[in-house]
Write a protein that holds these residues in place. Structure first.
Motif, PDB file in Angstrom:
ATOM      1  N   LYS A   1      -4.240  10.065   3.862  1.00  0.00           N
ATOM      2  CA  LYS A   1      -3.106  10.152   2.945  1.00  0.00           C
ATOM      3  C   LYS A   1      -1.857  10.637   3.675  1.00  0.00           C
ATOM      4  O   LYS A   1      -0.741  10.220   3.342  1.00  0.00           O
ATOM      5  CB  LYS A   1      -3.430  11.087   1.779  1.00  0.00           C
ATOM      6  CG  LYS A   1      -4.411  10.513   0.787  1.00  0.00           C
ATOM      7  CD  LYS A   1      -4.366  11.241  -0.553  1.00  0.00           C
ATOM      8  CE  LYS A   1      -4.805  12.669  -0.438  1.00  0.00           C
ATOM      9  NZ  LYS A   1      -4.853  13.329  -1.771  1.00  0.00           N
TER      10      LYS A   1
ATOM     11  N   ALA B   1      -8.563  -3.846  -1.362  1.00  0.00           N
ATOM     12  CA  ALA B   1      -9.821  -3.120  -1.223  1.00  0.00           C
ATOM     13  C   ALA B   1      -9.569  -1.750  -0.592  1.00  0.00           C
ATOM     14  O   ALA B   1      -8.659  -1.605   0.238  1.00  0.00           O
ATOM     15  CB  ALA B   1     -10.797  -3.917  -0.362  1.00  0.00           C
ATOM     16  N   PRO B   2     -10.364  -0.730  -0.941  1.00  0.00           N
ATOM     17  CA  PRO B   2     -10.192   0.597  -0.327  1.00  0.00           C
ATOM     18  C   PRO B   2     -10.236   0.553   1.193  1.00  0.00           C
ATOM     19  O   PRO B   2      -9.498   1.282   1.868  1.00  0.00           O
ATOM     20  CB  PRO B   2     -11.362   1.403  -0.911  1.00  0.00           C
ATOM     21  CG  PRO B   2     -11.624   0.767  -2.239  1.00  0.00           C
ATOM     22  CD  PRO B   2     -11.381  -0.700  -2.017  1.00  0.00           C
ATOM     23  N   ARG B   3     -11.109  -0.286   1.756  1.00  0.00           N
ATOM     24  CA  ARG B   3     -11.190  -0.362   3.222  1.00  0.00           C
ATOM     25  C   ARG B   3      -9.910  -0.930   3.830  1.00  0.00           C
ATOM     26  O   ARG B   3      -9.596  -0.644   4.995  1.00  0.00           O
ATOM     27  CB  ARG B   3     -12.398  -1.197   3.649  1.00  0.00           C
ATOM     28  CG  ARG B   3     -12.345  -2.660   3.255  1.00  0.00           C
ATOM     29  CD  ARG B   3     -13.579  -3.407   3.753  1.00  0.00           C
ATOM     30  NE  ARG B   3     -13.570  -4.812   3.361  1.00  0.00           N
ATOM     31  CZ  ARG B   3     -14.003  -5.264   2.203  1.00  0.00           C
ATOM     32  NH1 ARG B   3     -14.490  -4.414   1.300  1.00  0.00           N
ATOM     33  NH2 ARG B   3     -13.960  -6.557   1.919  1.00  0.00           N
TER      34      ARG B   3
ATOM     35  N   ALA C   1      -5.639   2.052  -3.582  1.00  0.00           N
ATOM     36  CA  ALA C   1      -6.123   0.678  -3.380  1.00  0.00           C
ATOM     37  C   ALA C   1      -6.014  -0.117  -4.677  1.00  0.00           C
ATOM     38  O   ALA C   1      -5.569  -1.275  -4.671  1.00  0.00           O
ATOM     39  CB  ALA C   1      -7.566   0.708  -2.892  1.00  0.00           C
ATOM     40  N   GLU C   2      -6.387   0.511  -5.778  1.00  0.00           N
ATOM     41  CA  GLU C   2      -6.310  -0.183  -7.064  1.00  0.00           C
ATOM     42  C   GLU C   2      -4.870  -0.519  -7.422  1.00  0.00           C
ATOM     43  O   GLU C   2      -4.567  -1.633  -7.863  1.00  0.00           O
ATOM     44  CB  GLU C   2      -6.936   0.684  -8.162  1.00  0.00           C
ATOM     45  CG  GLU C   2      -6.964   0.009  -9.520  1.00  0.00           C
ATOM     46  CD  GLU C   2      -7.648   0.858 -10.577  1.00  0.00           C
ATOM     47  OE1 GLU C   2      -7.614   0.466 -11.762  1.00  0.00           O
ATOM     48  OE2 GLU C   2      -8.207   1.917 -10.221  1.00  0.00           O
TER      49      GLU C   2
ATOM     50  N   ILE D   1       0.835  -1.208   0.000  1.00  0.00           N
ATOM     51  CA  ILE D   1       0.000   0.000   0.000  1.00  0.00           C
ATOM     52  C   ILE D   1       0.867   1.255   0.000  1.00  0.00           C
ATOM     53  O   ILE D   1       0.644   2.184  -0.780  1.00  0.00           O
ATOM     54  CB  ILE D   1      -0.943  -0.007   1.216  1.00  0.00           C
ATOM     55  CG1 ILE D   1      -1.982  -1.120   1.087  1.00  0.00           C
ATOM     56  CG2 ILE D   1      -1.645   1.345   1.363  1.00  0.00           C
ATOM     57  CD1 ILE D   1      -2.794  -1.354   2.344  1.00  0.00           C
TER      58      ILE D   1
ATOM     59  N   THR E   1      -6.200   9.709  -5.070  1.00  0.00           N
ATOM     60  CA  THR E   1      -7.270   9.299  -4.153  1.00  0.00           C
ATOM     61  C   THR E   1      -6.923   7.983  -3.462  1.00  0.00           C
ATOM     62  O   THR E   1      -6.072   7.220  -3.937  1.00  0.00           O
ATOM     63  CB  THR E   1      -8.591   9.112  -4.911  1.00  0.00           C
ATOM     64  OG1 THR E   1      -8.451   8.010  -5.831  1.00  0.00           O
ATOM     65  CG2 THR E   1      -8.965  10.377  -5.674  1.00  0.00           C
ATOM     66  N   MET E   2      -7.593   7.735  -2.368  1.00  0.00           N
ATOM     67  CA  MET E   2      -7.403   6.465  -1.663  1.00  0.00           C
ATOM     68  C   MET E   2      -7.853   5.291  -2.531  1.00  0.00           C
ATOM     69  O   MET E   2      -7.268   4.209  -2.477  1.00  0.00           O
ATOM     70  CB  MET E   2      -8.169   6.476  -0.339  1.00  0.00           C
ATOM     71  CG  MET E   2      -7.680   7.519   0.659  1.00  0.00           C
ATOM     72  SD  MET E   2      -5.984   7.234   1.213  1.00  0.00           S
ATOM     73  CE  MET E   2      -6.268   6.471   2.812  1.00  0.00           C
ATOM     74  N   ASN E   3      -8.875   5.505  -3.343  1.00  0.00           N
ATOM     75  CA  ASN E   3      -9.327   4.447  -4.245  1.00  0.00           C
ATOM     76  C   ASN E   3      -8.255   4.117  -5.279  1.00  0.00           C
ATOM     77  O   ASN E   3      -8.054   2.942  -5.626  1.00  0.00           O
ATOM     78  CB  ASN E   3     -10.619   4.857  -4.946  1.00  0.00           C
ATOM     79  CG  ASN E   3     -11.831   4.745  -4.042  1.00  0.00           C
ATOM     80  OD1 ASN E   3     -11.791   4.070  -3.018  1.00  0.00           O
ATOM     81  ND2 ASN E   3     -12.912   5.406  -4.416  1.00  0.00           N
TER      82      ASN E   3
ATOM     83  N   VAL F   1      -6.904  -0.208   2.704  1.00  0.00           N
ATOM     84  CA  VAL F   1      -6.003   0.954   2.757  1.00  0.00           C
ATOM     85  C   VAL F   1      -6.292   1.781   4.000  1.00  0.00           C
ATOM     86  O   VAL F   1      -5.386   2.107   4.775  1.00  0.00           O
ATOM     87  CB  VAL F   1      -6.146   1.830   1.490  1.00  0.00           C
ATOM     88  CG1 VAL F   1      -5.297   3.090   1.626  1.00  0.00           C
ATOM     89  CG2 VAL F   1      -5.745   1.049   0.251  1.00  0.00           C
ATOM     90  N   THR F   2      -7.561   2.113   4.209  1.00  0.00           N
ATOM     91  CA  THR F   2      -7.898   2.980   5.341  1.00  0.00           C
ATOM     92  C   THR F   2      -7.767   2.266   6.687  1.00  0.00           C
ATOM     93  O   THR F   2      -7.599   2.918   7.715  1.00  0.00           O
ATOM     94  CB  THR F   2      -9.326   3.529   5.186  1.00  0.00           C
ATOM     95  OG1 THR F   2     -10.256   2.440   5.005  1.00  0.00           O
ATOM     96  CG2 THR F   2      -9.417   4.460   3.981  1.00  0.00           C
TER      97      THR F   2
END
Length: 215
Positions: free
Chosen positions: A61, A50-52, A44-45, A22, A39-41, A54-55
């Motif tokens: 960020k 998955a975006p969750r 993640a990609e 990540i 972006t966080m998305n 990452v967070t």
């Protein structure tokens, strides 16, 4: 019990691999696209998670950009507090820097390259944004305060005296800016611990010379 321990170690390694993927993806995108627009998305990609996820590991960020620095204030404070009799603050500061670098260098080559690449990318991203530069400088202020207090003790001066504060600011600023110099930007020096240590010595010699002019 042994099987539980092994399972725990495997879980920790998987967790660390995920965090590494990540953060590597984030820093690469920050440097290539820009910190603000990434972006966080997108992170993640790029990390294939998955975006969750990452967070979960990095809520913001800023955590991705500024987190996971091996040169922690806590480890520096411990080193300064354990100085041998007669050992100067700047000597202990150098030893802390070198010991941390050598510890990183003892890791597998791939892990070493990751650490130094991250630091180079982080410096690039921060250096290109006024707000991030200001935030980074504010983050190093506690290091300055800590070093200034020990330098003041060395010199028999009050903790808020000008000379130790100037020397501490010079040391921390120099060590911070080291990663944006031509020497470290070159591909060879960026992976050379010896080259980095030589630059650390230049920074601390500069700070020591400033102290000597006031004696």
């Amino acid at each position: 019990m042994a099987m539980d321990t092994q399972a725990g170690h495997r879980q920790q390694r998987r967790k660390q691999r995920t965090r590494d993927a990540i953060q590597d993806a984030a820093l690469t995108l920050f440097a290539g696209r820009g910190y603000r627009v990434t972006t966080m998305n997108a992170i993640a990609e790029a990390a294939d998670v998955a975006p969750r996820t990452v967070t979960f590991h990095f809520p913001t960020k800023a955590d991705l950009l500024f987190g996971a620095d091996p040169f922690t204030r806590e480890s520096l404070e411990a080193r300064l507090n354990s100085r041998a009799e007669g050992e100067s603050t700047l000597a202990a500061l150098r030893d802390w820097m070198v010991a941390t670098m050598l510890e990183l260098s003892s890791e597998a080559p791939e892990a070493q390259r990751r650490v130094w690449r991250r630091r180079a990318l982080r410096a690039q991203v921060i250096g290109s944004d006024d707000e991030l530069r200001a935030r980074a400088r504010a983050g190093y202020y506690p290091y300055e305060q800590l070093i200034a207090a020990h330098l003041a003790d060395d010199l028999g001066l009050p903790a808020d005296a000008l000379v130790p504060r100037l020397a501490a600011a010079t040391s921390v600023t120099g060590l911070r800016e080291l990663y944006q110099t031509h020497e470290v930007e070159s591909s060879d020096a960026a992976e050379s611990t010896d080259a980095l240590i030589a630059l650390v010595d230049q920074v601390l010699a500069f700070a020591e010379a400033g102290i000597e002019t006031t004696r």
